[in-house]
Motif scaffolding. Sequence first.
Motif, PDB file in Angstrom:
ATOM      1  N   GLY A   1      40.039 -20.437  -6.457  1.00  0.00           N
ATOM      2  CA  GLY A   1      40.626 -21.434  -5.564  1.00  0.00           C
ATOM      3  C   GLY A   1      40.772 -20.975  -4.131  1.00  0.00           C
ATOM      4  N   VAL A   2      41.005 -19.684  -3.927  1.00  0.00           N
ATOM      5  CA  VAL A   2      41.081 -19.167  -2.563  1.00  0.00           C
ATOM      6  C   VAL A   2      39.724 -18.630  -2.117  1.00  0.00           C
ATOM      7  CG1 VAL A   2      42.196 -17.411  -1.101  1.00  0.00           C
ATOM      8  CG2 VAL A   2      43.561 -18.756  -2.696  1.00  0.00           C
TER       9      VAL A   2
ATOM     10  N   PRO B   1      37.501 -21.654  -0.015  1.00  0.00           N
ATOM     11  CA  PRO B   1      37.555 -21.729   1.446  1.00  0.00           C
ATOM     12  C   PRO B   1      36.984 -20.506   2.149  1.00  0.00           C
ATOM     13  CG  PRO B   1      39.765 -21.452   0.532  1.00  0.00           C
ATOM     14  CD  PRO B   1      38.852 -21.736  -0.618  1.00  0.00           C
TER      15      PRO B   1
ATOM     16  N   VAL C   1      35.298 -28.996   1.086  1.00  0.00           N
ATOM     17  CA  VAL C   1      35.635 -27.891   0.190  1.00  0.00           C
ATOM     18  C   VAL C   1      36.393 -28.478  -1.005  1.00  0.00           C
ATOM     19  CG1 VAL C   1      36.766 -25.642   0.055  1.00  0.00           C
ATOM     20  CG2 VAL C   1      35.916 -26.484   2.268  1.00  0.00           C
TER      21      VAL C   1
ATOM     22  N   ALA D   1      37.761 -27.976  -5.176  1.00  0.00           N
ATOM     23  CA  ALA D   1      37.970 -27.168  -6.383  1.00  0.00           C
ATOM     24  C   ALA D   1      38.492 -28.080  -7.489  1.00  0.00           C
ATOM     25  CB  ALA D   1      38.959 -26.040  -6.116  1.00  0.00           C
TER      26      ALA D   1
ATOM     27  N   LEU E   1      43.342 -23.521  -4.605  1.00  0.00           N
ATOM     28  CA  LEU E   1      43.098 -24.296  -3.381  1.00  0.00           C
ATOM     29  C   LEU E   1      44.327 -25.121  -3.007  1.00  0.00           C
ATOM     30  CD1 LEU E   1      40.888 -24.667  -1.290  1.00  0.00           C
ATOM     31  CD2 LEU E   1      40.108 -26.688  -2.531  1.00  0.00           C
TER      32      LEU E   1
END
Length: 393
Positions: free
Chosen positions: A94-95, A98, A115, A117, A348
Amino acid sequence: MKTNIYVKNRVAIVGAGMTLFRRRMLETPQELAWIAAKRALDQAGLELRDIDCVVSGSAPDAFDGIHLKGEYYSEGAGAIRKPHIRVFVGGGTGVFVPIAAWWHVASGLCRRVLVVAEEKMSSAADPHPQAVFRHIWDPFMEKPLNPNLIWIFALEMHRYMHKCGVTKEDIALVAVKNKRNALDNPYAQAAANITVEDVLNSEPLVYPVNRLDISPVSDGAAALVMVSEEWARRLTDTPVWVEGIGYTLDTSYWTNRELSYPVYLKNAAEMAYKMAGIERPMREIDVAEPYDPFDYKELHHLEGLGLAPRCKAAEMTREGVTQRDGDLPVCPSGGLLGVGNPIAAAGLMKVAEIFWQLRGEAGKRQVKKSVTTGLAQAWGDLMQIGTVVILRR
């Protein structure tokens, strides 16, 4: 901005959106992806035809029950006749999404990136998605022991408690805080006003883990719109800049590591801090969303991020430092413990929450102090990956 690398384009977030996080959502993965994507586009003031590239993320294919699911949900994520790439690093996805989008914009390859998720865990396996993880272990060293993730994380939690002198009561305070914060989050699945005793008296799973120490199984999606500086200035007066990114992998042989301290995260955080020009994170980070699928992981990760001295995160939590009105608000969204844990979408969601906090758009969740710089972080695989994003307004 101090950087240690050449960056062609400065990168900003100009829109964010998410779905409800719930168990057994009726929407398909494509529909979840599109609901989140449309909300992010609406906030950015863009339409799908304005997007140059799509970057998406989802954890193991098995969660949606579809092999090559990036191709399956891509249409819902807006990747129709556009360049699309899916990235995945387990719970760190999730991170990491980006971060991959940042590469696309910073390099000049794309100017406007959607972007997305998505994760639909409810359909992963019967009776429980834990069954998916039967197949992630080393076939010679680990699989004969028939472990599951809760069993492994119980070992890590126990080691952290022993090494740092932390009690189950200290750790339960994190679940109490985050579930209470989630009461103000309209997307949350597991918001509740509970006590430390409720956590301690919940169903024992594997000592020292009880049911309320763990985030729930969830379905959901989250999305961002990330653009070049030129487009950020056109679209909004309040862009939020991506000032630092960091990601590292440790060995997958977790038995060879000191489990009481997340070195994988320390290295990722140092990479992001160097890029953002941050030398004293405890003073320079105003609000943080560390990854909290288990309550002990919030403490563990605060120390790995350098936002708490080693073995002191529990003390900070007891003293109220990490409350929404504290000196360092932590998981004002409610975190995974309160909002839910659709793996990639949960990470995210944390980036989206920092975006909304820095813009002053978090509503009832808005932290009391003035905030300029925030951090979101995720963690995954066999306890060995750390992903970090630093945002600044």
